[in-house]
Scaffold this motif. Structure first.
Motif, PDB file in Angstrom:
ATOM      1  N   ILE A   1       0.820  -1.206   0.000  1.00  0.00           N
ATOM      2  CA  ILE A   1       0.000   0.000   0.000  1.00  0.00           C
ATOM      3  C   ILE A   1       0.860   1.265   0.000  1.00  0.00           C
ATOM      4  O   ILE A   1       0.493   2.293  -0.576  1.00  0.00           O
ATOM      5  N   ILE A   2       2.058   1.178   0.620  1.00  0.00           N
ATOM      6  CA  ILE A   2       2.947   2.339   0.648  1.00  0.00           C
ATOM      7  C   ILE A   2       3.421   2.685  -0.767  1.00  0.00           C
ATOM      8  O   ILE A   2       3.525   3.865  -1.134  1.00  0.00           O
ATOM      9  N   ALA A   3       3.694   1.654  -1.556  1.00  0.00           N
ATOM     10  CA  ALA A   3       4.098   1.900  -2.938  1.00  0.00           C
ATOM     11  C   ALA A   3       2.998   2.625  -3.706  1.00  0.00           C
ATOM     12  O   ALA A   3       3.272   3.505  -4.536  1.00  0.00           O
ATOM     13  N   ARG A   4       1.757   2.298  -3.423  1.00  0.00           N
ATOM     14  CA  ARG A   4       0.638   2.974  -4.080  1.00  0.00           C
ATOM     15  C   ARG A   4       0.506   4.412  -3.588  1.00  0.00           C
ATOM     16  O   ARG A   4       0.207   5.322  -4.372  1.00  0.00           O
ATOM     17  N   PHE A   5       0.719   4.622  -2.286  1.00  0.00           N
ATOM     18  CA  PHE A   5       0.667   5.981  -1.761  1.00  0.00           C
ATOM     19  C   PHE A   5       1.720   6.866  -2.434  1.00  0.00           C
ATOM     20  O   PHE A   5       1.483   8.056  -2.683  1.00  0.00           O
ATOM     21  N   ARG A   6       2.895   6.289  -2.708  1.00  0.00           N
ATOM     22  CA  ARG A   6       3.981   7.075  -3.287  1.00  0.00           C
ATOM     23  C   ARG A   6       3.663   7.546  -4.698  1.00  0.00           C
ATOM     24  O   ARG A   6       4.280   8.484  -5.195  1.00  0.00           O
ATOM     25  N   THR A   7       2.736   6.882  -5.359  1.00  0.00           N
ATOM     26  CA  THR A   7       2.351   7.315  -6.712  1.00  0.00           C
ATOM     27  C   THR A   7       1.291   8.402  -6.683  1.00  0.00           C
ATOM     28  O   THR A   7       0.955   8.957  -7.726  1.00  0.00           O
ATOM     29  N   MET A   8       0.760   8.695  -5.492  1.00  0.00           N
ATOM     30  CA  MET A   8      -0.300   9.683  -5.362  1.00  0.00           C
ATOM     31  C   MET A   8       0.277  11.029  -4.927  1.00  0.00           C
ATOM     32  O   MET A   8       1.387  11.110  -4.380  1.00  0.00           O
ATOM     33  N   ALA A   9      -0.488  12.060  -5.165  1.00  0.00           N
ATOM     34  CA  ALA A   9      -0.056  13.424  -4.819  1.00  0.00           C
ATOM     35  C   ALA A   9      -0.360  13.714  -3.356  1.00  0.00           C
ATOM     36  O   ALA A   9      -1.239  14.515  -3.017  1.00  0.00           O
ATOM     37  N   ILE A  10       0.364  13.018  -2.463  1.00  0.00           N
ATOM     38  CA  ILE A  10       0.199  13.241  -1.028  1.00  0.00           C
ATOM     39  C   ILE A  10       1.561  13.554  -0.423  1.00  0.00           C
ATOM     40  O   ILE A  10       2.601  13.217  -0.980  1.00  0.00           O
ATOM     41  N   HIS A  11       1.532  14.213   0.708  1.00  0.00           N
ATOM     42  CA  HIS A  11       2.761  14.568   1.409  1.00  0.00           C
ATOM     43  C   HIS A  11       3.423  13.298   1.934  1.00  0.00           C
ATOM     44  O   HIS A  11       2.803  12.505   2.638  1.00  0.00           O
ATOM     45  N   ARG A  12       4.706  13.097   1.626  1.00  0.00           N
ATOM     46  CA  ARG A  12       5.387  11.852   1.985  1.00  0.00           C
ATOM     47  C   ARG A  12       5.411  11.628   3.496  1.00  0.00           C
ATOM     48  O   ARG A  12       5.205  10.517   3.976  1.00  0.00           O
ATOM     49  N   GLY A  13       5.665  12.695   4.248  1.00  0.00           N
ATOM     50  CA  GLY A  13       5.762  12.539   5.693  1.00  0.00           C
ATOM     51  C   GLY A  13       4.450  12.191   6.366  1.00  0.00           C
ATOM     52  O   GLY A  13       4.439  11.700   7.497  1.00  0.00           O
ATOM     53  N   SER A  14       3.333  12.426   5.689  1.00  0.00           N
ATOM     54  CA  SER A  14       2.034  12.185   6.311  1.00  0.00           C
ATOM     55  C   SER A  14       1.795  10.708   6.598  1.00  0.00           C
ATOM     56  O   SER A  14       1.037  10.365   7.514  1.00  0.00           O
ATOM     57  N   ILE A  15       2.439   9.824   5.837  1.00  0.00           N
ATOM     58  CA  ILE A  15       2.240   8.383   6.039  1.00  0.00           C
ATOM     59  C   ILE A  15       2.746   7.970   7.415  1.00  0.00           C
ATOM     60  O   ILE A  15       2.050   7.286   8.182  1.00  0.00           O
ATOM     61  N   LEU A  16       3.959   8.387   7.755  1.00  0.00           N
ATOM     62  CA  LEU A  16       4.519   8.043   9.060  1.00  0.00           C
ATOM     63  C   LEU A  16       3.838   8.823  10.180  1.00  0.00           C
ATOM     64  O   LEU A  16       3.602   8.289  11.266  1.00  0.00           O
ATOM     65  N   ILE A  17       3.521  10.084   9.924  1.00  0.00           N
ATOM     66  CA  ILE A  17       2.870  10.901  10.955  1.00  0.00           C
ATOM     67  C   ILE A  17       1.521  10.305  11.341  1.00  0.00           C
ATOM     68  O   ILE A  17       1.152  10.275  12.519  1.00  0.00           O
ATOM     69  N   GLY A  18       0.784   9.797  10.360  1.00  0.00           N
ATOM     70  CA  GLY A  18      -0.499   9.166  10.659  1.00  0.00           C
ATOM     71  C   GLY A  18      -0.340   7.980  11.583  1.00  0.00           C
ATOM     72  O   GLY A  18      -1.115   7.798  12.532  1.00  0.00           O
ATOM     73  N   HIS A  19       0.674   7.151  11.327  1.00  0.00           N
ATOM     74  CA  HIS A  19       0.942   6.005  12.196  1.00  0.00           C
ATOM     75  C   HIS A  19       1.331   6.460  13.604  1.00  0.00           C
ATOM     76  O   HIS A  19       0.860   5.901  14.608  1.00  0.00           O
ATOM     77  N   VAL A  20       2.192   7.463  13.691  1.00  0.00           N
ATOM     78  CA  VAL A  20       2.706   7.905  14.997  1.00  0.00           C
ATOM     79  C   VAL A  20       1.601   8.523  15.841  1.00  0.00           C
ATOM     80  O   VAL A  20       1.413   8.159  17.014  1.00  0.00           O
ATOM     81  N   VAL A  21       0.876   9.467  15.276  1.00  0.00           N
ATOM     82  CA  VAL A  21      -0.178  10.136  16.045  1.00  0.00           C
ATOM     83  C   VAL A  21      -1.266   9.142  16.439  1.00  0.00           C
ATOM     84  O   VAL A  21      -1.763   9.158  17.578  1.00  0.00           O
ATOM     85  N   GLY A  22      -1.628   8.247  15.524  1.00  0.00           N
ATOM     86  CA  GLY A  22      -2.628   7.232  15.852  1.00  0.00           C
ATOM     87  C   GLY A  22      -2.182   6.338  16.990  1.00  0.00           C
ATOM     88  O   GLY A  22      -2.962   6.023  17.894  1.00  0.00           O
ATOM     89  N   SER A  23      -0.909   5.928  16.972  1.00  0.00           N
ATOM     90  CA  SER A  23      -0.394   5.073  18.041  1.00  0.00           C
ATOM     91  C   SER A  23      -0.340   5.803  19.377  1.00  0.00           C
ATOM     92  O   SER A  23      -0.646   5.222  20.425  1.00  0.00           O
ATOM     93  N   VAL A  24       0.051   7.076  19.357  1.00  0.00           N
ATOM     94  CA  VAL A  24       0.091   7.854  20.608  1.00  0.00           C
ATOM     95  C   VAL A  24      -1.313   7.971  21.200  1.00  0.00           C
ATOM     96  O   VAL A  24      -1.508   7.803  22.424  1.00  0.00           O
TER      97      VAL A  24
END
Length: 260
Positions: free
Chosen positions: A96-119
């Motif tokens: 799914i990360i490979a698919r995200f990388r082909t989209m016009a989204i901020h790269r850092g948002s993928i990890l930030i989503g995981h971190v904030v959700g886990s916190v």
């Protein structure tokens, strides 16, 4: 749209995605939450009388409940963030990360989503375990509002630091099973800290192992804030460990993310 606004929008979207995953598949979070709850009940009702006698000399089970709850709360964070390692490893291995990388989204948002959700999940888990502790007799009557706020801040900072480490472990793991195994030290380290017994009661050769690790100063600081015990320099050590672990996890996670 500015770069900052784009980052906030995409991070919020990724956070919502991770929270939806946690809601739809709660078994992982519940299984990880079960460990600190079972240890709390085990040590209080099976070993509490004997362990309480060793701490205050009076065999008071209530004294031992007060002693172990700060350590159990931090162990809860260590257990919960394993879910972040598993989630990140699953995303990386399933493509799914490979698919995200082909989209016009901020790269850092993928990890930030995981971190904030886990916190957020860690804080919710701490609240639930804290409710169990109160139900079986834990009380913190002497703590002021400022001390409670400082305790919550320490728990949130500790959750942030361990989450970044867990994300790095997930990035470095080939699959979810390996990520779960690699993150096990986050549960084991509290067992060899001052969470369940004073360091002075440990063998002399073992005391440095328990003393010089991130969980012990955090536990002693939380214990001091909630119970009024001496904190000493543990507060600064706890914050220093949190900042160092968060920085290490951040650099490790981003480097691994950029390589894959």
């Amino acid at each position: 749209m500015s770069n900052l606004a784009l980052a906030v929008r995409d991070s919020t979207t990724m956070l919502r995605r991770n929270l939806l995953h946690a809601r739809r598949y709660p078994s992982l979070t519940l299984n990880l939450l079960l460990t600190p709850v079972m240890l709390l009940l085990l040590f209080v009702y099976i070993f509490g009388g004997v362990m309480g006698a060793g701490i205050d000399g009076g065999g008071d089970r209530a004294a031992y409940i007060a002693y172990i709850v700060p350590g159990i709360l931090l162990m809860t964070i260590g257990s919960t963030v394993i879910g972040a390692a598993v989630s990140v490893a699953t995303d990386m291995s399933e493509g799914i990360i490979a698919r995200f990388r082909t989209m016009a989204i901020h790269r850092g948002s993928i990890l930030i989503g995981h971190v904030v959700g886990s916190v957020l999940q860690s804080i919710a888990s701490v609240v639930l375990v804290g409710a169990v502790a109160v139900a079986i007799g834990f009380r913190s009557t002497d703590a002021t509002a400022l001390e409670w706020l400082a305790a919550l801040g320490l728990l949130a900072l500790f959750a942030l630091a361990l989450t970044w480490i867990a994300v790095g472990m997930g990035m470095a793991s080939p699959n979810a099973e390996a990520a779960s195994n690699s993150a096990m030290p986050l549960i084991l380290l509290p067992l060899i800290s001052s969470a369940f017994t004073p360091i002075d009661a440990m063998p002399g050769w073992f005391q440095p192992i328990a003393q010089y690790q991130p969980f012990t100063p955090a536990i002693e600081t939380l214990r001091g804030l909630l119970l009024g015990t001496e904190i000493g320099n543990n507060g600064w050590l706890a914050v220093g460990w949190c900042v160092a672990l968060a920085a290490l996890g951040y650099v490790w996670s981003n480097a691994a993310f950029n390589r894959r």
